[in-house]
Design a protein around this motif. Sequence first.
Motif, PDB file in Angstrom:
ATOM      1  N   TYR A  53     -13.701  -9.905  -2.826  1.00 30.54           N
ATOM      2  CA  TYR A  53     -12.810  -8.772  -2.588  1.00 30.54           C
ATOM      3  C   TYR A  53     -11.408  -9.046  -3.136  1.00 30.54           C
ATOM      4  O   TYR A  53     -10.826  -8.217  -3.840  1.00 30.54           O
ATOM      5  N   PHE A  69      -6.290  -3.311   4.165  1.00 30.97           N
ATOM      6  CA  PHE A  69      -7.690  -3.103   4.565  1.00 30.97           C
ATOM      7  C   PHE A  69      -8.393  -4.439   4.755  1.00 30.97           C
ATOM      8  O   PHE A  69      -9.164  -4.628   5.704  1.00 30.97           O
ATOM      9  N   PHE A  70      -8.124  -5.385   3.858  1.00 30.38           N
ATOM     10  CA  PHE A  70      -8.738  -6.707   3.949  1.00 30.38           C
ATOM     11  C   PHE A  70      -8.432  -7.350   5.303  1.00 30.38           C
ATOM     12  O   PHE A  70      -9.330  -7.787   6.021  1.00 30.38           O
ATOM     13  N   LEU A  95      -0.698  -7.114  -2.684  1.00 33.30           N
ATOM     14  CA  LEU A  95      -1.913  -6.386  -3.045  1.00 33.30           C
ATOM     15  C   LEU A  95      -2.041  -5.108  -2.212  1.00 33.30           C
ATOM     16  O   LEU A  95      -1.970  -5.151  -0.980  1.00 33.30           O
ATOM     17  N   GLU A  96      -2.260  -3.992  -2.875  1.00 31.62           N
ATOM     18  CA  GLU A  96      -2.458  -2.734  -2.161  1.00 31.62           C
ATOM     19  C   GLU A  96      -3.660  -2.820  -1.220  1.00 31.62           C
ATOM     20  O   GLU A  96      -3.674  -2.201  -0.163  1.00 31.62           O
ATOM     21  N   GLU A  97      -4.658  -3.587  -1.619  1.00 31.28           N
ATOM     22  CA  GLU A  97      -5.898  -3.682  -0.841  1.00 31.28           C
ATOM     23  C   GLU A  97      -5.803  -4.649   0.331  1.00 31.28           C
ATOM     24  O   GLU A  97      -6.750  -4.786   1.113  1.00 31.28           O
ATOM     25  N   LYS A 123     -11.043  -9.211  -7.102  1.00 34.09           N
ATOM     26  CA  LYS A 123     -10.952  -7.874  -7.697  1.00 34.09           C
ATOM     27  C   LYS A 123      -9.547  -7.293  -7.508  1.00 34.09           C
ATOM     28  O   LYS A 123      -8.973  -6.708  -8.438  1.00 34.09           O
ATOM     29  N   ALA A 124      -9.000  -7.463  -6.316  1.00 41.32           N
ATOM     30  CA  ALA A 124      -7.678  -6.914  -6.015  1.00 41.32           C
ATOM     31  C   ALA A 124      -6.594  -7.589  -6.851  1.00 41.32           C
ATOM     32  O   ALA A 124      -5.704  -6.930  -7.404  1.00 41.32           O
ATOM     33  N   LYS A 126      -6.881  -6.719 -10.600  1.00 34.24           N
ATOM     34  CA  LYS A 126      -6.382  -5.354 -10.785  1.00 34.24           C
ATOM     35  C   LYS A 126      -4.853  -5.358 -10.798  1.00 34.24           C
ATOM     36  O   LYS A 126      -4.223  -4.682 -11.629  1.00 34.24           O
ATOM     37  N   HIS A 127      -4.261  -6.138  -9.891  1.00 36.85           N
ATOM     38  CA  HIS A 127      -2.803  -6.260  -9.829  1.00 36.85           C
ATOM     39  C   HIS A 127      -2.247  -6.859 -11.119  1.00 36.85           C
ATOM     40  O   HIS A 127      -1.243  -6.365 -11.668  1.00 36.85           O
ATOM     41  N   LEU A 133       0.826  -1.206   0.000  1.00 30.99           N
ATOM     42  CA  LEU A 133       0.000   0.000   0.000  1.00 30.99           C
ATOM     43  C   LEU A 133       0.862   1.260   0.000  1.00 30.99           C
ATOM     44  O   LEU A 133       0.670   2.169  -0.823  1.00 30.99           O
TER      45      LEU A 133
END
Length: 419
Positions: free
Chosen positions: A407, A377-378, A372-374, A410-411, A414-415, A91
């Motif tokens: 979730y 939060f996950f 993963l940037e997300e 999608k992450a 996107k990566h 992130l």
Amino acid sequence: MKTLLTAALMSALMAGTALADTTLKLVEVITSPERTETLKSIVSKFETENPGTKVEIISLPWGEAFQKFATMVSAGEIPDVMEMPDTWLSLYANNGIVENLEPYLKTWDQTADLSDRALELGRDVKDTAYMLPYGFYLRAMFYNKKLLAEAGVSEPPKTMEDFAEASKKVSALPGKYGYCLRGGPGGLNGWVMFGASMAGSNAFFTEDGTSTFNSEGWVKGLTWLIDLYKNGYAPKDSVNWGFNEIVAGFYSGTCAFLDQDPDALIAIAEHMGEDDYGVMTMPKGPDGKTFPTIGYAGWSMMSASANKDLSWKLIATLEGKEGNIAWNKRTGALPALKSAENDPFYASPQFKGWFEELSDKDAVPTVMPTHLEEFAFFKDSLVIKTSQQALLGDITPQELADQWAEYLTKAQQKHLAKK
């Protein structure tokens, strides 16, 4: 000559004043009183070696650290150096908030002492060292010898099936439970280890980026852990437990089993004798394999620091042999320096369980998808909320798995699209 001398003296005085006013801010996020005191002692050495420089240590409670640090960054309250968890690295590195440490590593006289694994994981994002891991946290299973004997369990359970049965027997004792469940902050590791072990694989994604979390095997593993709680084999209030609560639950004798990293030894060794507990490889699933998670944390420099060279000196003090060994001995992490592995401290019986697990070919260390940037939060928000809902019966294990899979798919896709 007099004018030149006066100017030189004034310049020196001004430089001294500037130096005296230099304050570096250091944020720690995996906190405990013991860790903070150790950090202070290492930092004091740095301050002694760099007269006029002070380090302000900002300690964020781990359960709230992700949100609190994100708020600090968004408000422009950015430190010089921070303790970087593996789950946050992508992130902050992908958004240009942490500094590339490669130029400093090229000239540091202790770079060669960093283990290959430390350099590999520190370069997890863009093959660039945006952090230097100070050590590794490998999960293994603590067990209370007295409680197992009292419950009639003759030996530590080697499989998930035997683990559930042993937990049932211990939970039949008044006021006792089998497993110290971590239902609150930091609980993802347990879900991943038992889910992967039941599935027989620790692959988080298929080739096209689809998450495996809602595959049949993973759902069975998630269901197994939820049933453990619903059957009363874990304390009822453990749905909210974080690190401090599960460790206290173990050393107080409330529950017989605790999956944790070596850092739990700090508190456990203070409350229990060496003969009262043991550490074993994580229980194995139907395929005879187990997938203990391995995590890491380290030191990062923030790109916004106005004192980068001085900040690197601080990181070098923390990561260098003297500071790193002192830090790991108090935090319980497995060493990131090659030279530290020869330290007598790590030859003690208390570390035997982790080294046995590392040598077990059917115990496969699992690294979380921290690329993963997300993921931050996950792990620190979504997982806590939804897993607690599943434990309390508000959603089914399948619904839990579906939310996680949606979730992460999608992450990951996107990566992959960025490559």
